[in-house]
Scaffold this motif. Structure first.
Motif, PDB file in Angstrom:
ATOM      1  N   GLN A   1      21.929  10.785  -9.269  1.00 16.57           N
ATOM      2  CA  GLN A   1      22.651   9.537  -9.544  1.00 16.57           C
ATOM      3  C   GLN A   1      24.075  10.132 -10.379  1.00 16.57           C
ATOM      4  OE1 GLN A   1      20.478   6.875 -11.869  1.00 16.57           O
ATOM      5  NE2 GLN A   1      21.974   6.072 -12.871  1.00 16.57           N
ATOM      6  N   ARG A   2      23.774  11.503 -11.203  1.00 15.86           N
ATOM      7  CA  ARG A   2      24.901  11.953 -11.674  1.00 15.86           C
ATOM      8  C   ARG A   2      26.109  12.381 -10.487  1.00 15.86           C
ATOM      9  NH1 ARG A   2      21.426  14.827 -14.304  1.00 15.86           N
ATOM     10  NH2 ARG A   2      22.456  16.937 -13.656  1.00 15.86           N
ATOM     11  N   ARG A   3      25.576  12.920  -9.480  1.00 16.68           N
ATOM     12  CA  ARG A   3      26.400  13.530  -8.443  1.00 16.68           C
ATOM     13  C   ARG A   3      27.091  12.283  -7.753  1.00 16.68           C
ATOM     14  NH1 ARG A   3      21.880  16.801  -7.478  1.00 16.68           N
ATOM     15  NH2 ARG A   3      21.539  15.593  -5.466  1.00 16.68           N
ATOM     16  N   ALA A   4      26.581  11.053  -7.884  1.00 11.68           N
ATOM     17  CA  ALA A   4      27.075  10.135  -7.210  1.00 11.68           C
ATOM     18  C   ALA A   4      28.109   9.385  -8.077  1.00 11.68           C
ATOM     19  CB  ALA A   4      26.018   9.026  -6.835  1.00 11.68           C
ATOM     20  N   GLY A   5      28.418   9.951  -9.285  1.00 11.58           N
ATOM     21  CA  GLY A   5      29.411   9.349 -10.424  1.00 11.58           C
ATOM     22  C   GLY A   5      28.898   8.201 -11.139  1.00 11.58           C
ATOM     23  N   LEU A   6      27.596   8.068 -11.208  1.00 14.91           N
ATOM     24  CA  LEU A   6      27.082   6.921 -12.012  1.00 14.91           C
ATOM     25  C   LEU A   6      26.314   7.357 -13.070  1.00 14.91           C
ATOM     26  CD1 LEU A   6      25.425   5.235  -8.640  1.00 14.91           C
ATOM     27  CD2 LEU A   6      27.796   4.753  -9.913  1.00 14.91           C
ATOM     28  N   SER A   7      26.680   8.254 -13.898  1.00 16.39           N
ATOM     29  CA  SER A   7      26.051   8.820 -15.171  1.00 16.39           C
ATOM     30  C   SER A   7      26.114   7.355 -16.279  1.00 16.39           C
ATOM     31  CB  SER A   7      26.922   9.903 -15.594  1.00 16.39           C
ATOM     32  OG  SER A   7      26.737  10.827 -14.911  1.00 16.39           O
ATOM     33  N   ASP A   8      27.024   6.527 -15.922  1.00 14.50           N
ATOM     34  CA  ASP A   8      27.119   5.428 -16.934  1.00 14.50           C
ATOM     35  C   ASP A   8      26.122   4.494 -16.714  1.00 14.50           C
ATOM     36  OD1 ASP A   8      28.529   5.001 -14.787  1.00 14.50           O
ATOM     37  OD2 ASP A   8      29.630   3.508 -15.751  1.00 14.50           O
ATOM     38  N   VAL A   9      25.529   4.379 -15.508  1.00 12.78           N
ATOM     39  CA  VAL A   9      24.490   3.439 -15.054  1.00 12.78           C
ATOM     40  C   VAL A   9      23.036   3.699 -15.756  1.00 12.78           C
ATOM     41  CG1 VAL A   9      23.324   2.308 -13.317  1.00 12.78           C
ATOM     42  CG2 VAL A   9      25.821   2.961 -13.178  1.00 12.78           C
ATOM     43  N   PRO A  10      22.519   2.656 -16.458  1.00 13.80           N
ATOM     44  CA  PRO A  10      21.061   3.079 -17.068  1.00 13.80           C
ATOM     45  C   PRO A  10      19.992   3.071 -16.035  1.00 13.80           C
ATOM     46  CG  PRO A  10      21.790   0.802 -17.522  1.00 13.80           C
ATOM     47  CD  PRO A  10      22.965   1.487 -16.921  1.00 13.80           C
ATOM     48  N   VAL A  11      18.769   3.854 -16.192  1.00  9.03           N
ATOM     49  CA  VAL A  11      17.868   4.048 -15.569  1.00  9.03           C
ATOM     50  C   VAL A  11      16.544   3.203 -16.311  1.00  9.03           C
ATOM     51  CG1 VAL A  11      16.285   5.474 -14.422  1.00  9.03           C
ATOM     52  CG2 VAL A  11      18.630   6.029 -14.284  1.00  9.03           C
ATOM     53  N   PHE A  12      15.812   2.524 -15.483  1.00 12.10           N
ATOM     54  CA  PHE A  12      14.689   1.849 -16.247  1.00 12.10           C
ATOM     55  C   PHE A  12      13.379   2.157 -15.425  1.00 12.10           C
ATOM     56  CE2 PHE A  12      18.240  -0.618 -17.309  1.00 12.10           C
ATOM     57  CZ  PHE A  12      17.907  -0.907 -18.844  1.00 12.10           C
ATOM     58  N   LEU A  13      12.431   2.789 -15.958  1.00 15.42           N
ATOM     59  CA  LEU A  13      11.144   2.855 -15.322  1.00 15.42           C
ATOM     60  C   LEU A  13      10.454   1.571 -15.223  1.00 15.42           C
ATOM     61  CD1 LEU A  13       8.848   4.829 -14.724  1.00 15.42           C
ATOM     62  CD2 LEU A  13       7.918   4.582 -17.004  1.00 15.42           C
ATOM     63  N   GLU A  14       9.855   1.300 -14.114  1.00 16.39           N
ATOM     64  CA  GLU A  14       9.548  -0.017 -13.803  1.00 16.39           C
ATOM     65  C   GLU A  14       8.097   0.133 -12.934  1.00 16.39           C
ATOM     66  OE1 GLU A  14      10.842  -4.356 -12.059  1.00 16.39           O
ATOM     67  OE2 GLU A  14      10.986  -2.715 -10.711  1.00 16.39           O
ATOM     68  N   VAL A  15       7.002  -0.034 -13.856  1.00 22.09           N
ATOM     69  CA  VAL A  15       5.492   0.300 -13.430  1.00 22.09           C
ATOM     70  C   VAL A  15       4.933  -1.088 -13.691  1.00 22.09           C
ATOM     71  CG1 VAL A  15       6.023   2.471 -13.439  1.00 22.09           C
ATOM     72  CG2 VAL A  15       5.014   1.528 -15.548  1.00 22.09           C
ATOM     73  N   PHE A  16       3.616  -1.058 -12.697  1.00 24.23           N
ATOM     74  CA  PHE A  16       2.661  -2.173 -12.836  1.00 24.23           C
ATOM     75  C   PHE A  16       1.321  -1.627 -12.681  1.00 24.23           C
ATOM     76  CE2 PHE A  16       6.477  -3.807 -10.675  1.00 24.23           C
ATOM     77  CZ  PHE A  16       6.750  -4.966 -11.473  1.00 24.23           C
ATOM     78  N   TYR A  17       0.386  -2.403 -13.438  1.00 19.87           N
ATOM     79  CA  TYR A  17      -0.760  -1.942 -13.373  1.00 19.87           C
ATOM     80  C   TYR A  17      -1.903  -3.211 -13.267  1.00 19.87           C
ATOM     81  CZ  TYR A  17       0.950   1.958 -15.901  1.00 19.87           C
ATOM     82  OH  TYR A  17       1.610   3.378 -16.258  1.00 19.87           O
ATOM     83  N   PRO A  18      -3.115  -2.860 -12.607  1.00 19.45           N
ATOM     84  CA  PRO A  18      -4.015  -4.083 -12.343  1.00 19.45           C
ATOM     85  C   PRO A  18      -4.176  -4.805 -13.602  1.00 19.45           C
ATOM     86  CG  PRO A  18      -4.645  -2.019 -11.262  1.00 19.45           C
ATOM     87  CD  PRO A  18      -3.439  -1.734 -12.167  1.00 19.45           C
ATOM     88  N   PHE A  19      -4.536  -5.990 -13.800  1.00 19.85           N
ATOM     89  CA  PHE A  19      -4.647  -6.677 -15.062  1.00 19.85           C
ATOM     90  C   PHE A  19      -6.188  -6.244 -15.702  1.00 19.85           C
ATOM     91  CE2 PHE A  19      -1.741 -10.170 -13.497  1.00 19.85           C
ATOM     92  CZ  PHE A  19      -0.606  -9.728 -14.012  1.00 19.85           C
ATOM     93  N   GLU A  20      -6.855  -5.854 -14.631  1.00 20.10           N
ATOM     94  CA  GLU A  20      -8.208  -5.633 -15.091  1.00 20.10           C
ATOM     95  C   GLU A  20      -8.288  -4.127 -15.731  1.00 20.10           C
ATOM     96  OE1 GLU A  20      -8.173  -5.000 -10.628  1.00 20.10           O
ATOM     97  OE2 GLU A  20      -7.469  -6.382 -12.231  1.00 20.10           O
ATOM     98  N   GLN A  21      -7.499  -3.350 -15.388  1.00 17.62           N
ATOM     99  CA  GLN A  21      -7.590  -1.778 -16.128  1.00 17.62           C
ATOM    100  C   GLN A  21      -7.175  -2.059 -17.722  1.00 17.62           C
ATOM    101  OE1 GLN A  21      -4.599   0.714 -14.515  1.00 17.62           O
ATOM    102  NE2 GLN A  21      -4.461   2.318 -15.962  1.00 17.62           N
ATOM    103  N   ASP A  22      -8.160  -1.008 -18.285  1.00 19.39           N
ATOM    104  CA  ASP A  22      -8.178  -1.266 -19.623  1.00 19.39           C
ATOM    105  C   ASP A  22      -6.922  -0.768 -20.194  1.00 19.39           C
ATOM    106  OD1 ASP A  22      -8.697   1.964 -20.828  1.00 19.39           O
ATOM    107  OD2 ASP A  22      -9.098   1.693 -18.853  1.00 19.39           O
TER     108      ASP A  22
END
Length: 300
Positions: free
Chosen positions: A259-280
């Protein structure tokens, strides 16, 4: 060269840490992050005005208290499950447009300057054939609605709207070329429309093919039109949304470097993860905590 700022989409909180009094201290103290992307799986824009306004005020107050910035609010999985602005029934396209207008109103009150997400999906054909493009009348109707929505968002006080491309032929856009065309057709909108690209979407080999499923074309082709990035662990075979403790083909440090090499260092990165509802809850919290640490170290 500066590194992109990193944060987390609150998708992992759904049905668990559902109020800002719960998720704000967790994000700040347990995950060591101060940047989030709200999901509308935690807030329904169709709640009564008084309830919605109270929820917005709670978010503003709790994020201020814990030193958290809410970069944007995304439509979430619940709303994404509908066909939204490309539903075959025009009445339901109107409903989707109204839903987004309500989302803009809420976000502005909560102090969230951006709203985004996938736009919608045309219906499947009876024969199951998926053409390379959605019908032109549907595309033209979509762009017209996006121009109207930009006016509504501007009137509400937002600064920007975001589109998340998805790796489905019935949704739009799913290629870099389509995204560029859409951006050109939205030139002059009341607010800028930019893109949120996802590491599990651009690398989906069953659609793009081995060797062509990669993030480089998205970063290079869209450039400054990108306003946010979703990071997930995936195997390039499905849109996994695994956390970073799982084995896969995404190296967070290499992803941020690309992303930095593409000149997008000013663009934020968000971890987006999902879990089964039944997981503790304890195992979810542990995995998210360790994933946040991996992401913070990759950005250090």
């Amino acid at each position: 060269m500066t590194r992109p700022s990193v944060g987390i989409n609150l998708s992992f909180c759904v049905k668990r840490w559902v109020t800002p009094a719960l998720w704000a201290p967790l994000v700040r103290d347990e995950l060591g992050l101060d940047l989030v992307q709200l999901t509308f799986d935690l807030v329904d824009p169709l709640w009564p005005d008084a309830v919605l306004d109270g929820a917005a005020d709670d978010i503003r107050a709790m994020t201020d208290r814990h030193g958290i910035t809410v970069h944007s609010a995304f439509v979430g999985l619940a709303h994404y499950s509908f066909n939204q602005l490309l539903h075959p029934d025009p009445r339901l396209r109107e409903v989707a447009e109204h839903w987004l207008a309500r989302a803009y109103r809420f976000a502005a009150r909560a102090g969230i300057p951006r709203v985004g997400g996938p736009l919608g999906a045309v219906a499947a054909r009876p024969d199951g054939h998926e053409p390379d493009a959605i019908p032109d009348p549907d595309y033209r109707d979509l762009v017209a609605r996006m121009h109207r929505l930009a006016e509504v968002a501007s009137g509400a006080g937002l600064t920007e709207l975001l589109v998340e491309p998805t790796p489905l032929r019935r949704e739009w856009p799913w290629t870099v070329e389509q995204a560029v065309r859409m951006a050109e057709d939205l030139a002059g909108a009341a607010l800028p429309w930019r893109y949120c690209v996802d590491w599990g979407h651009g690398t989906y080999e069953p659609l793009y093919g081995p060797g062509r499923a990669a993030m480089e074309p998205w970063f290079e082709g869209l450039g400054h039109r990108i306003g946010a990035v979703h990071l997930q662990q995936t195997d390039y075979q499905l849109d996994r949304h695994w956390d970073l403790t799982r084995p896969g083909r995404v190296d967070p440090r290499a992803a941020l470097a690309l992303q930095r090499r593409a000149g997008l260092s000013d663009v934020p990165v968000f971890l987006e993860v999902f879990y089964p509802f039944e997981q503790d809850d304890a195992s979810v919290l542990d995995a998210v905590r360790r994933s946040a640490l991996i992401l913070r170290e990759a950005a250090a």
